[in-house]
Design a protein around this motif. Sequence first.
Motif, short mmCIF file in Angstrom:
data_model
loop_
_atom_site.label_atom_id
_atom_site.label_comp_id
_atom_site.label_asym_id
_atom_site.label_seq_id
_atom_site.Cartn_x
_atom_site.Cartn_y
_atom_site.Cartn_z
N PRO B 73 -14.00 -5.82 15.67
CA PRO B 73 -12.71 -6.41 15.43
C PRO B 73 -12.53 -7.63 15.39
O PRO B 73 -13.38 -8.21 16.59
CB PRO B 73 -12.05 -5.53 16.70
N THR B 74 -11.95 -8.24 14.44
CA THR B 74 -11.97 -9.76 14.31
C THR B 74 -11.13 -10.31 15.47
O THR B 74 -11.40 -11.39 16.07
CB THR B 74 -11.32 -10.16 13.13
N PHE B 75 -10.02 -9.54 15.92
CA PHE B 75 -9.19 -10.13 16.84
C PHE B 75 -9.98 -10.29 18.23
O PHE B 75 -9.88 -11.46 18.73
CB PHE B 75 -8.20 -9.19 17.24
N GLY B 76 -10.98 -9.11 18.46
CA GLY B 76 -11.81 -9.41 19.74
C GLY B 76 -12.80 -10.69 19.77
O GLY B 76 -12.95 -11.31 20.68
N VAL B 77 -13.29 -10.93 18.57
CA VAL B 77 -14.26 -11.94 18.25
C VAL B 77 -13.28 -13.16 18.42
O VAL B 77 -14.10 -14.03 19.14
CB VAL B 77 -14.72 -11.71 16.69
N ILE B 79 -10.88 -13.78 20.40
CA ILE B 79 -10.78 -13.93 21.79
C ILE B 79 -12.27 -14.47 22.46
O ILE B 79 -12.24 -15.29 23.47
CB ILE B 79 -10.10 -12.82 22.35
#
Lengths: 365, 255, 214
Positions: B73-77, B79
Amino acid sequence: MIEFESVTKRYDDGTVAVDGLSLVAANGEITVLVGPSGCGKTTSLRMINRTIDVTSGTISVDGQDIASTDAVTLRRNIGYVIQHAGLFPHRTIVDNIATVPHLLGWDKKRSKGVALELMERVGLSTALATRYPAQLSGGQQQRVGVARALAADPPMLLMDEPFSAVDPVVRESLQDEFLRLQQELGKTIVFVTHDIDEAIKLGDQVAVMQVGGTLAQFAPPAELLSKPANDFVAGFIGRDRGYRGLSFVGAEGLPVHERSTVAVGASEDDVRQATGDDDHVLVLDTERHPVGWLPVNGQADISPERLLALGTTFTPAQTLRAALDGALASPTGEAVCVDGDGRFVGVVSHGEIAEHLQTAGRQAG
Amino acid sequence: MTLFNELVAFLSESANWSGSRGIPVRIGEHVLYTVVALAAAFAVAFPIGLLIGHTGRGAFLAINIGNAARAVPTFGVLILVVLLAGLGFLPVLVALVILGIPPILTSTYAGIRGVEGSTVIAARSMGMTERNMLLKVELPIALPTVIAGLRSATLQIVSTATIAAYVALGGLGRFVIDGQQQRDYGKMAAGAVLVAALAIAFDLLWGLVDRVVVSPGVSGRLPRTRRARDADSPPPTTGTTPTDPLTPEPAGRPT
Amino acid sequence: MDWEWISSNTGEIGGLLGDHIYLAIVPIVAGLVVALVVGALGVRFPRLYPPIVALSSTFYTIPSLALFVIMPGLISTQILDPINVIIALTIYSASLLVRNVMDGLRATSPEVRQSALSMGYTPIRQLWEIDLPIAMPLVFAGLRVATVANISMVSVGALIGVGGLGELFTQGFQRRFYTPLLVGLVLSVLLALLADALLVLLQRWLTPWARLVR
């Protein structure tokens, strides 16, 4: 019976694919439509099962105008074989063959039984039943295509270049088996090909079509070869049509005559006496079966090593082509004629065959 | 439709179009992030993709980096990178570059690999150097696929840059995040509509680039030549498959 | 890594995982249905093909956060309603799948099509029994991409209060706390890989003919 009556197909852009075609494909016969690409032969075929609509004219099947029939019902009653077989890649062989029975709502057991039976009939091992098309060779796929077309036992078959996607050797055997099968089944078949040899080999009647979708000639193969209707047909049949035409003339009328023979084990004197001035003498065994040619050349050495091969023999029931083959292969230019039991009848030279052909041609013309 | 009216109200308020937090500045920031991150990702991924595609060595890496990137997940990356490297432009840029690399690498590799073996053999048989083969034969043929990868990477970066407003980056995502906190739907929607428009504009731009740089012999965009139709074949009932320049290969996805 | 935090929050993590699966899977199923219908129409009526392609590629281009936020304005839902995420992801899935469906339905070779027609297939029956099975491999290729992408994109929903595992990312950021972030990342990746593997198995089971070589 399938009848075309001044059938024309014109596409929206004005291209005329078929122009005023009239012909009758008789029951139980193979009618071949042959011609170069663009002659409208496939279009004509597809109009029969209404996968292409006729622009004008009528096509009737067993006397009924197909325009008044339900297209889907019509199609389920006419078998269809296509180049590359057009098998369904996601269905096993047995399911492919059972397609039309499936569409007709037969129960599964019956469809499967019919499909397995047909596999054997077209020369496929039933071990292949659960395979998928991708696992079969081109020739095998084509057999499946034929079996699939026969599954619901339709009285008629349409075949669109069914054998042209396989190599010549396989094609030859598929054609032979197809003819054998047709002898058993006696279907009414319309067969499309661009290969004139295939048309002549398979057709009871051959329709030669030319570019623009017109019919150039509709005749049995022998007539096509002996009397091409126009230059187009003559050109399409090709240069060696005379030689091919020999296949359609019987050998029974040939002026077969006696010639000198000796029996196996004859003495030198016998040979010398029998031959006279001839260069060769024909050697027969005790049953009068021809064995080979013995060159004499003044000396009468009859050791078996000097015996020359006989080449091929022919019987009066065969064709002029067989006789000519025999004559061309023989060291003396003479073809050896035998009776049904293989006993010596006489000989005929290639000169005599040619002479006979001329007289026969005049009589026929 | 009150929500829609709020959007229109926000967009028609002239104050929102000026100043250091105005719409033009935010658009400029977003474009800047995108261009810088894309250029950096290209500089890293393109040469590696060419090399792997040409030699066939390391193909496993090229294929799997694309697949793996889709699963993360790009959002996780984003962060994770910010937590590791701290807030600010540079850490976010690093995250954007990381996310831009896989689509470019994978598609460059796939494009070069997709060149027909016979074409490569022909080039080699004519005495081309490896370098010449790569640049004069393989790359031009692979170009549509390479551009498709760049398009995917661009969408990925534009999307992630929007989310990056959450970790205090500028750009159009600011309107969405700030609007959310201020319960100002007009602001949120304006940000969303503008970023959507920006993404579509970038995509159209790539379509244009594709049209200009790809050889017509490769793209199939040739002037129509009239061919006599085989009278035996019925006229086509289905349209021909158009090679559509507007659709990226699903090599990567917007976030 | 704070294992204690994990063990004391398993209930919450499990709940978020459940939400995540729900938010990712529903759009896939809905998107597939939409794509099949629209795709079949696009193949049957070639005039529809270009607009379908243009529209789907435009939707596909819009960043997910933007689409999540635009949704309430388009369909008059509440801003924090999970339905926004579900519909937005449905649009993405359908946009991606419709291309594969159309290409797949057109993959039937002319010979097979002519055979089916000549044997008396009706159009609907041909679509269902011939074209659709043959389209399966391409449809599945699209499904795999769409599923994995959806699982990744659901996280972004956390920014508008609907996030599944994405809420672990925002928690991690707000508290500068790695554990929830890493748990979210690992679970999300595992979920994507698992879903992908399941689809591969499903495809193998549904298309036995596709993995054969002569």
